[in-house]
Design a protein around this motif. Structure first.
Motif, PDB file in Angstrom:
ATOM      1  N   LEU A   8       2.799 -25.465 -39.109  1.00 29.94           N
ATOM      2  CA  LEU A   8       3.404 -24.141 -39.217  1.00 29.94           C
ATOM      3  C   LEU A   8       3.165 -23.544 -40.599  1.00 29.94           C
ATOM      4  CD1 LEU A   8       5.151 -22.036 -37.739  1.00 29.94           C
ATOM      5  CD2 LEU A   8       7.165 -23.178 -38.688  1.00 29.94           C
ATOM      6  N   LYS A   9       3.205 -24.375 -41.620  1.00 31.11           N
ATOM      7  CA  LYS A   9       2.941 -23.907 -42.979  1.00 31.11           C
ATOM      8  C   LYS A   9       1.507 -23.426 -43.134  1.00 31.11           C
ATOM      9  CE  LYS A   9       4.389 -23.263 -47.193  1.00 31.11           C
ATOM     10  NZ  LYS A   9       5.461 -22.299 -47.490  1.00 31.11           N
ATOM     11  N   ARG A  10       0.593 -24.080 -42.445  1.00 28.54           N
ATOM     12  CA  ARG A  10      -0.808 -23.678 -42.526  1.00 28.54           C
ATOM     13  C   ARG A  10      -1.066 -22.409 -41.726  1.00 28.54           C
ATOM     14  NH1 ARG A  10      -5.042 -28.446 -41.706  1.00 28.54           N
ATOM     15  NH2 ARG A  10      -6.343 -26.657 -42.289  1.00 28.54           N
ATOM     16  N   ILE A  11      -0.385 -22.269 -40.579  1.00 26.33           N
ATOM     17  CA  ILE A  11      -0.602 -21.096 -39.733  1.00 26.33           C
ATOM     18  C   ILE A  11       0.066 -19.866 -40.337  1.00 26.33           C
ATOM     19  CG2 ILE A  11      -0.205 -20.115 -37.439  1.00 26.33           C
ATOM     20  CD1 ILE A  11      -0.242 -22.980 -36.336  1.00 26.33           C
ATOM     21  N   TYR A  12       1.326 -20.045 -40.752  1.00 25.78           N
ATOM     22  CA  TYR A  12       2.088 -18.947 -41.355  1.00 25.78           C
ATOM     23  C   TYR A  12       2.630 -19.412 -42.707  1.00 25.78           C
ATOM     24  CZ  TYR A  12       1.997 -16.339 -36.974  1.00 25.78           C
ATOM     25  OH  TYR A  12       1.596 -15.643 -35.881  1.00 25.78           O
ATOM     26  N   PRO A  13       1.862 -19.241 -43.771  1.00 29.86           N
ATOM     27  CA  PRO A  13       2.321 -19.707 -45.097  1.00 29.86           C
ATOM     28  C   PRO A  13       3.613 -19.046 -45.560  1.00 29.86           C
ATOM     29  CG  PRO A  13      -0.032 -19.173 -45.109  1.00 29.86           C
ATOM     30  CD  PRO A  13       0.511 -18.680 -43.809  1.00 29.86           C
ATOM     31  N   GLU A  14       3.903 -17.853 -45.030  1.00 35.51           N
ATOM     32  CA  GLU A  14       5.120 -17.157 -45.467  1.00 35.51           C
ATOM     33  C   GLU A  14       6.383 -17.721 -44.832  1.00 35.51           C
ATOM     34  OE1 GLU A  14       3.312 -14.679 -42.086  1.00 35.51           O
ATOM     35  OE2 GLU A  14       2.661 -15.973 -43.726  1.00 35.51           O
ATOM     36  N   PHE A  15       6.250 -18.580 -43.817  1.00 34.02           N
ATOM     37  CA  PHE A  15       7.413 -19.168 -43.159  1.00 34.02           C
ATOM     38  C   PHE A  15       7.811 -20.459 -43.876  1.00 34.02           C
ATOM     39  CE2 PHE A  15       6.468 -17.231 -38.709  1.00 34.02           C
ATOM     40  CZ  PHE A  15       6.789 -15.980 -39.212  1.00 34.02           C
ATOM     41  N   ASP A  16       9.071 -20.571 -44.214  1.00 37.01           N
ATOM     42  CA  ASP A  16       9.614 -21.774 -44.842  1.00 37.01           C
ATOM     43  C   ASP A  16      10.486 -22.493 -43.807  1.00 37.01           C
ATOM     44  OD1 ASP A  16      10.823 -23.742 -46.315  1.00 37.01           O
ATOM     45  OD2 ASP A  16      11.297 -22.465 -48.020  1.00 37.01           O
ATOM     46  N   ALA A  17      10.047 -23.663 -43.358  1.00 36.30           N
ATOM     47  CA  ALA A  17      10.753 -24.383 -42.289  1.00 36.30           C
ATOM     48  C   ALA A  17      12.183 -24.713 -42.695  1.00 36.30           C
ATOM     49  CB  ALA A  17       9.985 -25.652 -41.923  1.00 36.30           C
ATOM     50  N   ALA A  18      12.361 -25.213 -43.923  1.00 29.80           N
ATOM     51  CA  ALA A  18      13.704 -25.575 -44.376  1.00 29.80           C
ATOM     52  C   ALA A  18      14.610 -24.352 -44.444  1.00 29.80           C
ATOM     53  CB  ALA A  18      13.625 -26.246 -45.751  1.00 29.80           C
ATOM     54  N   ARG A  19      14.077 -23.231 -44.868  1.00 21.18           N
ATOM     55  CA  ARG A  19      14.883 -22.013 -44.970  1.00 21.18           C
ATOM     56  C   ARG A  19      15.272 -21.496 -43.587  1.00 21.18           C
ATOM     57  NH1 ARG A  19      13.106 -16.524 -48.273  1.00 21.18           N
ATOM     58  NH2 ARG A  19      15.097 -15.417 -48.049  1.00 21.18           N
ATOM     59  N   ILE A  20      14.357 -21.592 -42.628  1.00 21.63           N
ATOM     60  CA  ILE A  20      14.653 -21.154 -41.261  1.00 21.63           C
ATOM     61  C   ILE A  20      15.773 -21.998 -40.666  1.00 21.63           C
ATOM     62  CG2 ILE A  20      13.717 -21.011 -38.919  1.00 21.63           C
ATOM     63  CD1 ILE A  20      11.026 -20.295 -40.140  1.00 21.63           C
ATOM     64  N   LEU A  21      15.676 -23.323 -40.831  1.00 24.38           N
ATOM     65  CA  LEU A  21      16.702 -24.210 -40.278  1.00 24.38           C
ATOM     66  C   LEU A  21      18.046 -24.015 -40.974  1.00 24.38           C
ATOM     67  CD1 LEU A  21      14.646 -27.500 -39.799  1.00 24.38           C
ATOM     68  CD2 LEU A  21      15.508 -25.977 -38.020  1.00 24.38           C
ATOM     69  N   ARG A  22      18.022 -23.822 -42.279  1.00 22.21           N
ATOM     70  CA  ARG A  22      19.277 -23.569 -42.997  1.00 22.21           C
ATOM     71  C   ARG A  22      19.920 -22.271 -42.533  1.00 22.21           C
ATOM     72  NH1 ARG A  22      16.383 -25.080 -47.701  1.00 22.21           N
ATOM     73  NH2 ARG A  22      16.351 -22.886 -48.344  1.00 22.21           N
TER      74      ARG A  22
END
Length: 236
Positions: free
Chosen positions: A167-181
């Motif tokens: 997901l980080k490679r596909i959408y660098p602007e997305f932060d997985a930890a921030r989304i889950l938080r």
């Protein structure tokens, strides 16, 4: 929608964890794990395939204004497969929705095997006779159950990690930890309530007093009206 997604994944994963405790052939276990991996791979592949098609928000002019306005009010499909198959609706918001759903599902699928191992171990240690699953378990049965749950947990953690990296490679602007938080901060009360309710409902079906003999043999009915019948635990 995050709460609905959470509830659906939670119910599915709890039932899957309970099923794992009764698996007799490793091939069944492998098929269950692979189905989850393929589903996750399909979502990531769909995001990668459509990454170049993400539409940008532009100021509508002329006759296009009414068209864009009506399209923006169109109800977004809720099913993940519908979202990733519809190129027209895959904008930045939809991509974020898919990513949040994917991350939330993987987080739940990683957490539930830990919960199942803890609850089943506690019931087995205490020796709850009314639980039809753990009643009569030998040490070997418990060990096999923990091995299956442990393998499932390791696979889910691996899939979760790969999903975050991809997901980080596909959408660098997305932060997985921030989304889950963000999901947890907004809906932690509902998630805690749903988690408790679903687990209690599942344990109710395992209880002897609920009468749900999941073996479908109902051998305990043969003891009706017989003298000197002694309840050994579970449905025995």
């Amino acid at each position: 929608m995050p709460v609905i997604n959470f509830s659906g994944v939670l119910m599915n994963e709890i039932c899957l964890s309970v099923m794992i405790t009764s698996i007799k052939h490793p091939l069944v276990f492998v098929s269950l794990v692979l189905s989850d991996i393929f589903e996750n791979s399909f979502c990531l592949w769909s995001l990668a395939r459509n990454v170049g098609k993400v539409s940008s928000l532009v100021s509508p002019e002329g006759d296009n204004a009414g068209h864009l306005r009506s399209k923006s009010l169109t109800t977004r499909p809720s099913r993940l497969t519908s979202l990733v198959a519809d190129d027209d609706t895959l904008n930045q918001g939809t991509a974020l929705f898919i990513a949040a759903t994917l991350l939330q599902r993987e987080a739940v699928e990683t957490l539930v095997p830990l919960q199942a191992a803890l609850i089943l171990t506690l019931l087995h240690t205490v020796g709850v006779k009314s639980n039809s699953i753990v009643n009569g378990w030998s040490q070997e049965d418990w060990t096999q159950c923990m091995i299956y749950l442990g393998v499932d947990l390791c696979v889910e953690m691996l899939v979760f990690s790969v999903s975050v990296v991809m997901l980080k490679r596909i959408y660098p602007e997305f932060d997985a930890a921030r989304i889950l938080r963000g999901l947890l901060r907004m809906h932690w009360v509902e998630m805690m309530m749903m988690s408790s309710m679903v687990w209690m409902f599942n344990l109710l079906f395992q209880s002897t007093y609920a009468g749900m003999d999941m073996t479908m043999k109902f051998e305990w009915l043969e003891c009706r009206d017989k003298e000197n019948s002694t309840w050994l635990g579970g449905f025995e």
